[in-house]
Design a protein around this motif. Structure first.
Motif, short mmCIF file in Angstrom:
data_model
loop_
_atom_site.label_atom_id
_atom_site.label_comp_id
_atom_site.label_asym_id
_atom_site.label_seq_id
_atom_site.Cartn_x
_atom_site.Cartn_y
_atom_site.Cartn_z
N MET A 27 -15.86 36.19 79.16
CA MET A 27 -14.42 36.17 79.17
C MET A 27 -13.92 37.48 79.76
O MET A 27 -14.40 38.55 79.42
N ARG A 28 -12.94 37.36 80.63
CA ARG A 28 -12.34 38.55 81.25
C ARG A 28 -11.49 39.27 80.21
O ARG A 28 -10.83 38.66 79.39
N THR A 29 -11.54 40.58 80.21
CA THR A 29 -10.72 41.37 79.30
C THR A 29 -9.69 42.17 80.09
O THR A 29 -9.88 42.42 81.29
N GLU A 30 -8.65 42.54 79.42
CA GLU A 30 -7.59 43.34 80.02
C GLU A 30 -7.16 44.39 79.01
O GLU A 30 -7.02 44.09 77.82
N ARG A 31 -6.99 45.60 79.46
CA ARG A 31 -6.57 46.69 78.57
C ARG A 31 -5.06 46.63 78.41
O ARG A 31 -4.32 46.51 79.37
N VAL A 32 -4.62 46.70 77.16
CA VAL A 32 -3.19 46.76 76.84
C VAL A 32 -2.97 47.87 75.82
O VAL A 32 -3.91 48.28 75.13
N THR A 33 -1.76 48.33 75.73
CA THR A 33 -1.40 49.35 74.73
C THR A 33 -0.43 48.71 73.75
O THR A 33 0.54 48.09 74.17
N VAL A 34 -0.72 48.84 72.48
CA VAL A 34 0.17 48.32 71.45
C VAL A 34 0.39 49.41 70.40
O VAL A 34 -0.44 50.30 70.23
N SER A 35 1.51 49.31 69.71
CA SER A 35 1.79 50.20 68.58
C SER A 35 1.72 49.36 67.32
O SER A 35 2.31 48.28 67.25
N LEU A 36 0.97 49.84 66.33
CA LEU A 36 0.79 49.13 65.07
C LEU A 36 1.11 50.07 63.91
O LEU A 36 0.91 51.28 64.02
N PRO A 37 1.54 49.50 62.79
CA PRO A 37 1.70 50.35 61.61
C PRO A 37 0.37 50.99 61.24
O PRO A 37 -0.70 50.38 61.37
N ALA A 38 0.43 52.23 60.80
CA ALA A 38 -0.78 53.00 60.47
C ALA A 38 -1.66 52.27 59.46
O ALA A 38 -2.90 52.32 59.56
N GLU A 39 -1.05 51.56 58.50
CA GLU A 39 -1.82 50.85 57.48
C GLU A 39 -2.70 49.76 58.11
O GLU A 39 -3.83 49.55 57.69
N LEU A 40 -2.17 49.09 59.14
CA LEU A 40 -2.96 48.06 59.81
C LEU A 40 -4.12 48.67 60.58
O LEU A 40 -5.22 48.11 60.60
N VAL A 41 -3.87 49.80 61.20
CA VAL A 41 -4.93 50.48 61.95
C VAL A 41 -6.02 50.94 60.99
O VAL A 41 -7.22 50.79 61.26
N ASP A 42 -5.61 51.46 59.84
CA ASP A 42 -6.59 51.90 58.83
C ASP A 42 -7.46 50.73 58.39
O ASP A 42 -8.69 50.87 58.27
N GLU A 43 -6.84 49.57 58.15
CA GLU A 43 -7.63 48.40 57.74
C GLU A 43 -8.59 47.96 58.84
O GLU A 43 -9.73 47.58 58.57
N ALA A 44 -8.13 48.02 60.08
CA ALA A 44 -9.01 47.65 61.19
C ALA A 44 -10.20 48.61 61.29
O ALA A 44 -11.34 48.18 61.47
N ARG A 45 -9.93 49.90 61.14
CA ARG A 45 -11.03 50.89 61.18
C ARG A 45 -12.00 50.66 60.03
O ARG A 45 -13.22 50.77 60.22
N ASN A 46 -11.47 50.36 58.86
CA ASN A 46 -12.34 50.08 57.72
C ASN A 46 -13.20 48.84 57.97
O ASN A 46 -14.38 48.81 57.60
N ALA A 47 -12.63 47.83 58.61
CA ALA A 47 -13.40 46.62 58.93
C ALA A 47 -14.55 46.96 59.87
O ALA A 47 -15.67 46.45 59.71
N VAL A 48 -14.30 47.84 60.83
CA VAL A 48 -15.37 48.26 61.76
C VAL A 48 -16.44 49.05 61.00
O VAL A 48 -17.64 48.79 61.15
N ARG A 49 -16.01 49.96 60.12
CA ARG A 49 -16.99 50.75 59.34
C ARG A 49 -17.86 49.86 58.46
O ARG A 49 -19.04 50.12 58.28
N ARG A 50 -17.25 48.81 57.87
CA ARG A 50 -17.99 47.88 57.01
C ARG A 50 -18.88 46.92 57.80
O ARG A 50 -19.68 46.21 57.23
N GLY A 51 -18.69 46.90 59.12
CA GLY A 51 -19.46 45.97 59.94
C GLY A 51 -18.82 44.59 60.02
O GLY A 51 -19.43 43.65 60.52
N ALA A 52 -17.57 44.45 59.55
CA ALA A 52 -16.87 43.17 59.60
C ALA A 52 -16.29 42.89 60.98
O ALA A 52 -15.88 41.76 61.26
N ALA A 53 -16.26 43.90 61.83
CA ALA A 53 -15.78 43.75 63.21
C ALA A 53 -16.59 44.69 64.09
O ALA A 53 -17.00 45.76 63.65
N ARG A 54 -16.81 44.27 65.33
CA ARG A 54 -17.58 45.10 66.26
C ARG A 54 -16.81 46.35 66.67
O ARG A 54 -17.38 47.40 66.91
#
Length: 80
Positions: free
Chosen positions: A1-28
């Motif tokens: 699948m082709r990917t495209e780089r985009v820039t988005v702004s997210l609430p810090a709490e959502l970014v923290d949860e995403a980072r935690n998911a990566v640390r736990r191995g729940a996301a690549r």
């Protein structure tokens, strides 16, 4: 699948949860986490559109609530 780089702004709490998911191995990666979230939203939107087509408009709230109970889904807190 082709990917495209985009820039988005997210609430810090959502970014923290995403980072935690990566640390736990729940996301690549954070990108994969966000892509999964966008994909899930698009599937939800398509499913609701299909139901609207079948019902000739939005499904009755009582039927949506029953479906959520049956599927053990938590109703969305707010549409984004």
């Amino acid at each position: 699948m082709r990917t495209e780089r985009v820039t988005v702004s997210l609430p810090a709490e959502l970014v923290d949860e995403a980072r935690n998911a990566v640390r736990r191995g729940a996301a690549r990666s954070i990108s994969a986490y966000v892509a999964d979230a966008v994909s899930a939203r698009q599937l939800r939107d398509r499913s609701l559109a299909t139901l609207a087509d079948l019902y000739g408009g939005p499904p009755p709230p009582a039927e949506l609530a029953e479906a959520r109970r049956t599927l053990r889904l938590v109703p969305p807190a707010a549409a984004v």
